[in-house]
Design a protein around this motif. Structure first.
Motif, PDB file in Angstrom:
ATOM      1  N   PRO A  24     -15.864 -13.618  14.576  1.00  0.00           N
ATOM      2  CA  PRO A  24     -16.411 -12.915  13.398  1.00  0.00           C
ATOM      3  C   PRO A  24     -15.900 -13.499  12.085  1.00  0.00           C
ATOM      4  O   PRO A  24     -16.613 -13.499  11.072  1.00  0.00           O
ATOM      5  N   ARG A  25     -14.673 -14.022  12.084  1.00  0.00           N
ATOM      6  CA  ARG A  25     -14.115 -14.626  10.863  1.00  0.00           C
ATOM      7  C   ARG A  25     -14.747 -15.984  10.595  1.00  0.00           C
ATOM      8  O   ARG A  25     -14.994 -16.360   9.445  1.00  0.00           O
ATOM      9  N   ASN A 248     -16.189  -5.021   6.326  1.00  0.00           N
ATOM     10  CA  ASN A 248     -14.718  -5.008   6.333  1.00  0.00           C
ATOM     11  C   ASN A 248     -14.137  -6.335   6.805  1.00  0.00           C
ATOM     12  O   ASN A 248     -13.094  -6.769   6.314  1.00  0.00           O
ATOM     13  N   VAL A 249     -14.791  -6.963   7.756  1.00  0.00           N
ATOM     14  CA  VAL A 249     -14.334  -8.278   8.221  1.00  0.00           C
ATOM     15  C   VAL A 249     -14.417  -9.269   7.064  1.00  0.00           C
ATOM     16  O   VAL A 249     -13.481 -10.024   6.794  1.00  0.00           O
ATOM     17  N   ARG A 250     -15.517  -9.221   6.351  1.00  0.00           N
ATOM     18  CA  ARG A 250     -15.719 -10.132   5.226  1.00  0.00           C
ATOM     19  C   ARG A 250     -14.661  -9.907   4.146  1.00  0.00           C
ATOM     20  O   ARG A 250     -14.036 -10.851   3.661  1.00  0.00           O
ATOM     21  N   LYS A 251     -14.451  -8.653   3.785  1.00  0.00           N
ATOM     22  CA  LYS A 251     -13.442  -8.322   2.770  1.00  0.00           C
ATOM     23  C   LYS A 251     -12.065  -8.803   3.186  1.00  0.00           C
ATOM     24  O   LYS A 251     -11.315  -9.351   2.381  1.00  0.00           O
ATOM     25  N   SER A 252     -11.726  -8.553   4.441  1.00  0.00           N
ATOM     26  CA  SER A 252     -10.411  -8.927   4.940  1.00  0.00           C
ATOM     27  C   SER A 252     -10.206 -10.439   4.859  1.00  0.00           C
ATOM     28  O   SER A 252      -9.149 -10.925   4.429  1.00  0.00           O
ATOM     29  N   VAL A 253     -11.225 -11.190   5.223  1.00  0.00           N
ATOM     30  CA  VAL A 253     -11.133 -12.657   5.175  1.00  0.00           C
ATOM     31  C   VAL A 253     -11.024 -13.135   3.723  1.00  0.00           C
ATOM     32  O   VAL A 253     -10.108 -13.889   3.371  1.00  0.00           O
TER      33      VAL A 253
END
Ligand code: ZN
Length: 261
Positions: A24-25, A248-253
């Motif tokens: 996903p990242r 959330n995955v996008r923000k975290s990355v």
């Protein structure tokens, strides 16, 4: 919001334990920076395919003598080809067929050939480098080709969480849909799309997972430490998110990448 992040990057490495949640990242990085994913698995499949398509029926064991391959000219003559990709495919197949660990010099050779087709640019490297030797090879190659890796994205995850996630993973043999015995159980043990029984991949046993985790500590971590010493910054992201949505995955990355620039 992520004002430190450059608009354009040359290459990125994504690393993390097997099962940490890299894909996903990688998807975020590919989209955000307009890159391609370059996976070691695909490189191997590509060259093995070229060799298989060439259709050689002899014994390739003859090309490995006294712990090395005979010269390429001899291999080319016997295989009746001048295509370097076919020769590389044979070299990969030699180890894969025997279930042997592929030595770094072969992985490096395959990687270089494939990376050169991409002009050494615009890639998210996935599964390479995985050893110190490969990391040193990569740095030398980047220097020779006037290219670079802008940063490493390290997907962090806890060993026990990975084991729990992986041993309970089940896959539909027909469509590849992934289930989890606890979090996403298949109804009656069958794929909801195909109505066939889901299976456990042979790589998803606890013993194999622990062996992959051990390999990460012994080989991959020293490789990443070396790259960091060479000046490549590392952005760490948690593999486990309480609320695992694409946003959330996008923000975290992006927020962790923002911090390293
Ligand atoms: Zn299915």
């Amino acid at each position: 919001m992520y004002e430190n992040i450059p608009d354009k990057v040359t290459n990125i490495i994504v690393t993390g334990k097997s099962g940490a949640g890299k894909q996903p990242r990688i998807d975020v990085l590919v989209e955000e920076f307009d890159l391609e994913q370059l996976s070691t698995g695909n490189i191997f499949r590509s060259y093995l395919g070229k060799f298989n398509d060439h259709g050689y029926s002899g014994d390739i064991g003859q090309f490995w003598q006294e712990d090395q391959f005979v010269p390429d000219e001899e291999i080319a003559k016997e295989l009746k080809t001048q295509d370097p990709d076919v020769i590389l495919g044979m070299k990969a197949k030699y180890f894969v067929d025997r279930g042997l660990f592929v030595p770094d010099f072969i992985t490096n050779e395959l990687f270089r050939a494939y990376f050169s087709r991409k002009n050494y640019r615009d890639q998210v490297l996935d599964g390479y480098p995985r050893t110190l030797d490969q990391a040193e090879f990569l740095m030398k190659l980047l220097e020779e080709e006037d290219s670079r890796v802008d940063f490493i994205l390290w997907v962090d995850n806890d060993d026990e969480m990975i084991v729990e996630r992986t041993v309970n993973r089940r896959i539909c043999p027909d469509c590849g849909k992934v289930y989890h015995l606890v979090y996403k159980p298949p109804r009656d043990g069958k794929c909801e799309v195909c109505d066939v029984e889901v299976v456990q991949r042979s790589d998803d046993t606890e013993e194999k997972i622990r062996s992959r985790l051990g390999e990460f500590k012994e080989k991959v971590i020293p490789a990443m430490k070396y790259l960091e010493e060479q000046g490549i910054p590392i952005a760490r992201v948690p593999g486990h998110l309480e609320d695992f949505t694409p946003e959330n995955v996008r923000k975290s990355v992006l927020s962790s990448v923002n911090k390293i620039f």
